[in-house]
Structures are given as C-alpha cells and as structure tokens.
Design a protein around this motif. Structure first.
Motif, short mmCIF file in Angstrom:
data_model
loop_
_atom_site.label_atom_id
_atom_site.label_comp_id
_atom_site.label_asym_id
_atom_site.label_seq_id
_atom_site.Cartn_x
_atom_site.Cartn_y
_atom_site.Cartn_z
N VAL A 148 -41.45 24.41 49.73
CA VAL A 148 -41.09 23.33 50.65
C VAL A 148 -41.40 23.79 52.06
O VAL A 148 -40.77 24.73 52.59
CB VAL A 148 -39.59 22.97 50.49
CG1 VAL A 148 -39.20 21.89 51.49
CG2 VAL A 148 -39.31 22.53 49.06
N MET A 149 -42.36 23.10 52.70
CA MET A 149 -42.81 23.49 54.04
C MET A 149 -43.33 22.28 54.80
O MET A 149 -44.44 22.27 55.31
CB MET A 149 -43.89 24.58 53.94
CG MET A 149 -45.00 24.29 52.95
SD MET A 149 -46.23 25.63 52.90
CE MET A 149 -45.25 26.99 52.28
N THR A 150 -42.53 21.22 54.83
CA THR A 150 -42.97 19.99 55.49
C THR A 150 -42.83 20.14 57.01
O THR A 150 -42.29 21.12 57.53
CB THR A 150 -42.16 18.77 55.02
OG1 THR A 150 -40.91 18.72 55.71
CG2 THR A 150 -41.93 18.80 53.52
N GLY B 57 -38.73 25.83 38.33
CA GLY B 57 -38.93 27.26 38.49
C GLY B 57 -38.48 27.73 39.86
O GLY B 57 -37.41 27.38 40.35
N HIS B 58 -39.34 28.51 40.51
CA HIS B 58 -39.07 29.02 41.85
C HIS B 58 -38.91 27.88 42.85
O HIS B 58 -39.68 26.92 42.84
CB HIS B 58 -40.26 29.92 42.25
CG HIS B 58 -40.23 30.42 43.65
ND1 HIS B 58 -39.53 31.55 44.02
CD2 HIS B 58 -40.84 29.97 44.77
CE1 HIS B 58 -39.72 31.78 45.31
NE2 HIS B 58 -40.51 30.83 45.79
N VAL B 59 -37.90 27.99 43.71
CA VAL B 59 -37.69 27.01 44.78
C VAL B 59 -37.73 27.78 46.10
O VAL B 59 -36.80 28.52 46.43
CB VAL B 59 -36.35 26.27 44.64
CG1 VAL B 59 -36.16 25.28 45.79
CG2 VAL B 59 -36.27 25.55 43.30
N GLY B 60 -38.83 27.63 46.83
CA GLY B 60 -39.02 28.36 48.08
C GLY B 60 -38.96 27.43 49.27
O GLY B 60 -39.49 26.32 49.23
N LEU B 61 -38.34 27.88 50.34
CA LEU B 61 -38.18 27.08 51.56
C LEU B 61 -38.67 27.90 52.75
O LEU B 61 -38.18 29.01 52.99
CB LEU B 61 -36.71 26.70 51.77
CG LEU B 61 -36.35 26.05 53.10
CD1 LEU B 61 -36.99 24.66 53.22
CD2 LEU B 61 -34.82 25.94 53.25
#
Length: 284
Positions: free
Chosen positions: A181-183, A203-207
């Motif tokens: 997530v990189m909006t 799966g992986h949740v990256g911010l």
C-alpha cells in the motif's frame, strides 16, 4: 469443464494441483492407460476409474499438495476383493498404476496500490518475475498505456485496475495475495489497510510511510475494532532497512529495490494462507 480446461484455469489463478494419469492398466480395469483426472485441495475433474481406485488417488494427490511435493509419484493398486482398500471393494480383477504429477508452479499474486514514482519502479522490478502483478490506482493518469510501456517486456501477468475506490478492488483479489500500500493519499492508505485487515486470507500486508504515520493509523484502526493481533499483520515501514541507507535512500528506485528484496522470499515460498481471524465486519 474437463481436466485440460481446469488446468488452464488453475494456471491463470495461480492454484496448485495434481495431474493423475493411468500409466498402466493390466487385466480388467475401469479405465484404459492414458485416462486422466485433475485434483486440487477441494475439487476434481474427470475420472481414472471411480471407487476405491479413484478415492485413494485423490487422497494421495491431496497429501502431495499438503506437503508441497514437487516430484512425481507412482501408485499401484490391485482391483480384487483381497486387496487392501480404504474406500470399499473394487473387484474388476485387474491392476492399475497411476502417475501423480504435482503442479506446484503456482504463481504468486502481488498487488501494488498506488502507481506513483515508487510504485512504478517497484512494478518494473516485480514485472520481471513469473507472478500475477496487480497495479491499482484511483488516478487514471497513472495507468495510461504510455506510462506503463516500461513494463512491455514483463514476465509477470499484468492486471491493471483503475479503481476510484481502491478497497473495492482489494475485495476481489484472490486469497494469498501480497499487498503493498503506497498511494498518494493517506486517507486511501488507511481505508485499504482497514479493508485488508478484514480479510484473514491475504498474504503480506505492507504499508509505506514513517513510524509516525503508522502510530496515527493504529489509533484509527483500533477505533474501528481491529485487535492487536490484526495490527501486527501490517509491515511498516516497508523495505529491507540495510538497503535504505545513505544519500540515495529516498530515491524511488532504491526504495523499490528494498521493498522487492523484502518481498522476494514470500513470493518464492509455497503459498500458505494465514489463519488469524479477520476483524468483525463494519456495521452501518
């Protein structure tokens, strides 16, 4: 749908399966050599003969899937009333050898939410890998063919989503998808993380972002009903710390490289779905 069509569908979805083939048939048998069926964790297509023969083959195939086996297996069964069986007698009088071939080339799904400077650089790296790459942005200008032309030689299967409400696209992603997530908008980021934590099968949740950003988000997410175990599923900041150092540490390509390096072991691993419970559904 026959086994060939099902195999193509599994490949498209990135789902593993086992192809079962009658390699040899001696005496009286329900199917001839060459007959095939396809087995997944919860479905089968076509038949190698029914009865104890087929049920045993399905059990063995699913055991191979459960252990992540990659090498073929042979299974020989006698079809007489004296043969050992787990699923009832099958007294055709012959003998069948089955070849079980695991198809563990399941492609991972990775979704990049926000195709800005960092998102596009990350897409350039990930697109060189054999996976399903979902590019999602609420801004149509970020997803034009001209801008995405840098991905023209992609080995990945690209899925481009112009989504004014990005979390709606998140709901449609397959189980096991890894999220980044990189909006351009912190409000979009917060809504996406909230929606992601309401699914237990991702799966992986990256911010992307600072520790201060995550501190603010945690307060919001706790107010929305997310317990500590759910918040612990979020990786932030993202990227291998050792790669994000020095004068170039804020360059989009450097950040993208660090994020891809962090994600690579997860992409290469056999898909394993998380078992943490999802947060409760939001009430109107």
């Amino acid at each position: 749908m026959n086994w060939r069509e099902a195999m193509n569908a599994l490949h498209t979805r990135g789902e593993a399966g086992v192809l079962v083939t009658v390699a040899a048939a001696r005496g009286h048998t329900p199917r001839e050599a060459g007959a095939k069926m396809l087995v997944t964790a919860d479905r089968t297509w076509d038949s190698v003969g029914g009865g104890n023969l087929e049920a045993t083959a399905v059990d063995r195939a699913r055991a191979l899937l459960a252990t992540g086996a990659t090498t073929p297996d042979l299974l020989t069964l006698r079809l007489t009333d004296r043969a050992a069986n787990d699923h009832g007698r099958q007294c055709c009088g012959g003998e069948v050898t089955l070849l079980l071939e695991p198809m563990q080339a399941a492609r991972a799904h990775v979704a990049v939410f926000g195709v800005g400077h960092v998102g596009l650089e990350l897409a350039r790296i990930l697109s060189r890998l054999p996976l399903h790459l979902h590019l999602v942005d609420s801004r149509a200008a970020q997803l034009t063919p001209e801008r995405l032309s840098v991905l023209s030689d992609a080995a990945a299967t690209l899925h481009v989503h112009h989504s004014p409400i990005p979390e709606m696209t998140l709901h449609d992603l397959p189980a096991g998808t890894h999220l980044l997530v990189m909006t351009h908008d912190h409000a979009e980021d917060a809504a996406l993380i909230d929606a992601a934590l309401r699914r237990s099968d991702l799966g992986h949740v990256g911010l992307i972002g600072s520790s201060a950003k995550w501190t603010r988000f945690q307060t919001q997410l706790r107010d929305l009903g997310h317990p500590p175990a759910a918040l612990a599923r979020v990786t932030t900041p993202i990227g291998l710390p050792d790669l994000i150092r020095g004068p170039q540490r804020k360059h989009p390509a450097v950040i993208a490289l660090a994020v891809a390096a962090q994600l690579l072991p997860l992409i290469q691993a056999a898909p394993v779905l998380p078992t943490l419970p999802a947060a409760p559904e939001r009430t109107p």
